[in-house]
Design an enzyme around this catalytic site. Structure first.
Site, short mmCIF file in Angstrom:
data_model
loop_
_atom_site.label_atom_id
_atom_site.label_comp_id
_atom_site.label_asym_id
_atom_site.label_seq_id
_atom_site.Cartn_x
_atom_site.Cartn_y
_atom_site.Cartn_z
NE ARG A 139 10.10 5.85 8.96
CZ ARG A 139 9.17 5.80 8.00
NH1 ARG A 139 9.24 4.88 7.06
NH2 ARG A 139 8.19 6.69 7.99
N PRO A 147 0.78 -1.23 0.00
CG PRO A 147 -0.12 -1.11 2.12
CD PRO A 147 0.52 -2.07 1.17
CG ASN A 148 -0.35 4.41 1.16
OD1 ASN A 148 -1.28 4.90 0.54
ND2 ASN A 148 -0.48 3.97 2.39
CB ALA A 175 1.42 0.32 6.50
CE1 TYR A 185 8.81 5.25 3.48
CE2 TYR A 185 7.25 7.04 3.22
CZ TYR A 185 7.70 5.94 3.91
OH TYR A 185 7.03 5.51 5.03
CG HIS A 193 10.89 -2.28 4.89
ND1 HIS A 193 9.53 -2.22 4.70
CD2 HIS A 193 11.13 -3.43 5.57
CE1 HIS A 193 8.97 -3.28 5.25
NE2 HIS A 193 9.92 -4.03 5.79
CD GLU A 226 10.62 -7.37 6.56
OE1 GLU A 226 11.01 -8.37 7.20
OE2 GLU A 226 10.08 -6.37 7.11
NE ARG A 247 0.73 12.88 -2.27
CZ ARG A 247 -0.39 12.16 -2.28
NH1 ARG A 247 -0.80 11.57 -1.18
NH2 ARG A 247 -1.06 12.00 -3.38
CG ASN A 282 8.36 -1.99 0.45
OD1 ASN A 282 7.74 -2.04 1.52
ND2 ASN A 282 9.00 -0.90 0.05
O1 CA2 Z 1 10.34 2.02 3.97
C1 CA2 Z 1 9.52 1.34 3.36
O2 CA2 Z 1 9.72 0.86 2.25
C2 CA2 Z 1 8.13 1.09 3.98
O3 CA2 Z 1 7.73 -0.23 3.65
C3 CA2 Z 1 7.21 2.11 3.37
C4 CA2 Z 1 5.80 2.11 3.96
C5 CA2 Z 1 5.86 2.19 5.48
O4 CA2 Z 1 4.56 2.04 6.02
C6 CA2 Z 1 6.76 1.11 6.06
O5 CA2 Z 1 6.81 1.28 7.47
C7 CA2 Z 1 8.16 1.21 5.49
C8 CA2 Z 1 5.00 3.31 3.48
C9 CA2 Z 1 4.95 3.47 2.01
C10 CA2 Z 1 4.30 4.79 1.74
O6 CA2 Z 1 4.92 5.35 0.63
C11 CA2 Z 1 4.68 6.64 0.39
C12 CA2 Z 1 5.43 7.21 -0.60
C13 CA2 Z 1 5.26 8.52 -0.90
C14 CA2 Z 1 4.34 9.29 -0.22
C15 CA2 Z 1 3.58 8.72 0.77
C16 CA2 Z 1 3.75 7.39 1.08
#
Ligand code: CA2
Length: 151
Positions: A107, A10-11, A77, A23, A100, A98, A18, A74
């Site tokens: 974090r 997700p996301n 969340a 990221y 990230h 896995e 953003r 990946n």
């Molecule tokens: O660091 C990572 O790759 C995560 O898997 C990214 C997830 C986060 O919930 C994990 O804890 C770590 C979030 C991805 C959200 O990606 C976005 C990218 C741009 C703007 C907003 C969110």
């Protein structure tokens, strides 16, 4: 030809649009292109997917059985919440790395718990987009060791 599934949760479709301070500025399309090019240099193929839906992630993991030799995951969340993803990984018996972008251990406390870690071969985190190509090499190395011992 060996095929890998690179599955994003997700996301992650929002990458590069953003929160670049967390990221990075690379988009998911950029990462897919880099993975495809890298896989080609290694003589393997990849399927690259992203979904915002937990059930669809489960379906893709189930469908990987018999098609893909390894999974780079990946889970976004869902990493921190999904027993269902953990069970799916265990059930298919396909090696999973896995991944990230961020260093989840540096974090918030809730990100430091991963349901994926206990069923994964290993974890790569904190290296940004380059982590994906590192993961491709890591899983190739793992698969080579597995076949060397006849597993
Ligand atoms: O660091 C990572 O790759 C995560 O898997 C990214 C997830 C986060 O919930 C994990 O804890 C770590 C979030 C991805 C959200 O990606 C976005 C990218 C741009 C703007 C907003 C969110």
């Amino acid at each position: 030809m060996t095929s890998l599934l690179i599955l994003n949760g997700p996301n992650l479709n929002l990458l590069g649009t953003r929160q670049p301070e967390v990221y990075g500025a690379t988009t998911l399309a950029d990462i897919e292109a880099a993975c495809t090019a890298h896989a080609k240099t290694r003589g393997i193929s990849i399927a690259f997917a992203q979904t915002n839906h937990e059930g669809e992630m489960l379906d893709l993991i189930h469908a990987a059985k018999g098609t893909h030799k390894g999974i780079i995951l990946n889970a976004g969340a869902y990493t921190h919440t999904s027993v269902a993803l953990m069970d799916a990984i265990q059930s298919v018996e396909i090696p999973v790395i896995e991944l990230h972008l961020s260093n989840i251990h540096a974090r918030e406390a809730f990100r430091q718990k991963s349901f994926i870690a206990q069923v994964a071969v290993g974890q790569i985190c904190g290296f940004g987009a380059i982590g994906y190509t590192l993961a491709i090499d890591a899983i190739i190395d793992h698969l080579g060791k597995k076949s060397a011992v006849g597993a």
